[in-house]
Design a protein around this motif. Structure first.
Motif, PDB file in Angstrom:
ATOM      1  N   ILE A   7      33.928 -26.720  49.753  1.00  0.00           N
ATOM      2  CA  ILE A   7      33.273 -27.430  48.654  1.00  0.00           C
ATOM      3  C   ILE A   7      33.756 -26.823  47.339  1.00  0.00           C
ATOM      4  O   ILE A   7      33.744 -25.598  47.177  1.00  0.00           O
ATOM      5  CB  ILE A   7      31.734 -27.309  48.748  1.00  0.00           C
ATOM      6  CG1 ILE A   7      31.222 -27.837  50.088  1.00  0.00           C
ATOM      7  CG2 ILE A   7      31.068 -28.015  47.567  1.00  0.00           C
ATOM      8  CD1 ILE A   7      31.476 -29.310  50.323  1.00  0.00           C
ATOM      9  N   GLY A  13      35.486 -29.046  38.489  1.00  0.00           N
ATOM     10  CA  GLY A  13      36.156 -29.532  39.693  1.00  0.00           C
ATOM     11  C   GLY A  13      37.515 -28.866  39.855  1.00  0.00           C
ATOM     12  O   GLY A  13      37.719 -27.749  39.403  1.00  0.00           O
ATOM     13  N   LYS A  37      41.123 -35.026  50.135  1.00  0.00           N
ATOM     14  CA  LYS A  37      39.697 -35.264  50.305  1.00  0.00           C
ATOM     15  C   LYS A  37      39.517 -35.662  51.760  1.00  0.00           C
ATOM     16  O   LYS A  37      40.432 -36.247  52.366  1.00  0.00           O
ATOM     17  CB  LYS A  37      39.230 -36.379  49.377  1.00  0.00           C
ATOM     18  CG  LYS A  37      39.204 -35.976  47.906  1.00  0.00           C
ATOM     19  CD  LYS A  37      38.636 -37.090  47.059  1.00  0.00           C
ATOM     20  CE  LYS A  37      38.503 -36.679  45.610  1.00  0.00           C
ATOM     21  NZ  LYS A  37      37.943 -37.759  44.771  1.00  0.00           N
ATOM     22  N   VAL A  56      39.298 -34.378  42.091  1.00  0.00           N
ATOM     23  CA  VAL A  56      38.259 -33.660  42.827  1.00  0.00           C
ATOM     24  C   VAL A  56      37.264 -33.084  41.833  1.00  0.00           C
ATOM     25  O   VAL A  56      37.640 -32.356  40.922  1.00  0.00           O
ATOM     26  CB  VAL A  56      38.868 -32.530  43.687  1.00  0.00           C
ATOM     27  CG1 VAL A  56      37.778 -31.771  44.420  1.00  0.00           C
ATOM     28  CG2 VAL A  56      39.883 -33.100  44.663  1.00  0.00           C
ATOM     29  N   ARG A  57      36.002 -33.414  42.024  1.00  0.00           N
ATOM     30  CA  ARG A  57      34.943 -32.990  41.107  1.00  0.00           C
ATOM     31  C   ARG A  57      34.036 -31.930  41.737  1.00  0.00           C
ATOM     32  O   ARG A  57      34.068 -31.725  42.949  1.00  0.00           O
ATOM     33  CB  ARG A  57      34.125 -34.202  40.695  1.00  0.00           C
ATOM     34  CG  ARG A  57      34.995 -35.201  39.969  1.00  0.00           C
ATOM     35  CD  ARG A  57      34.285 -36.490  39.708  1.00  0.00           C
ATOM     36  NE  ARG A  57      35.250 -37.465  39.210  1.00  0.00           N
ATOM     37  CZ  ARG A  57      35.122 -38.083  38.056  1.00  0.00           C
ATOM     38  NH1 ARG A  57      34.086 -37.861  37.292  1.00  0.00           N
ATOM     39  NH2 ARG A  57      36.041 -38.945  37.674  1.00  0.00           N
ATOM     40  N   GLU A  60      32.391 -31.703  45.482  1.00  0.00           N
ATOM     41  CA  GLU A  60      33.124 -32.487  46.477  1.00  0.00           C
ATOM     42  C   GLU A  60      33.846 -31.555  47.447  1.00  0.00           C
ATOM     43  O   GLU A  60      34.184 -30.420  47.109  1.00  0.00           O
ATOM     44  CB  GLU A  60      34.135 -33.421  45.811  1.00  0.00           C
ATOM     45  CG  GLU A  60      33.500 -34.551  45.052  1.00  0.00           C
ATOM     46  CD  GLU A  60      34.512 -35.548  44.512  1.00  0.00           C
ATOM     47  OE1 GLU A  60      34.169 -36.736  44.509  1.00  0.00           O
ATOM     48  OE2 GLU A  60      35.618 -35.150  44.101  1.00  0.00           O
TER      49      GLU A  60
END
Length: 85
Positions: A7, A13, A37, A56-57, A60
């Motif tokens: 994560i 991100g 992802k 990607v934040r 995530e």
């Protein structure tokens, strides 16, 4: 092929400084490294443009794959970068 699911903890991100550090670390290794992802297409972890394009934040998940000698050690380093707040 060793892999890690992690994560992203950085508030920005996998962008800006965390992305640059991630790519620089991956680029130093003489082995193939990809990131995706979950369920998505993998991209080269050595390409800043590819990493930024993943968008990607914070919060995530990503999956990092590496293949070759030293893959587990490299994956541990990359996970540490992505896991840092």
């Amino acid at each position: 092929m060793p892999e890690r699911k992690v994560i992203v903890e950085s508030q920005v991100g996998l962008h800006a400084r965390p992305a640059a550090t991630f790519v620089q670390t991956a680029a130093k290794a003489p082995i193939d490294v990809t990131v995706a992802k979950p369920g998505g297409s993998p991209v080269s972890a050595k390409s800043i443009l590819s990493i930024l394009a993943l968008d990607v934040r914070h919060g995530e998940a990503i999956v990092i794959h590496a293949e070759g000698e030293g893959a587990d050690r490299l994956l541990d380093e990359l996970v540490a970068i992505v896991s840092a707040p």
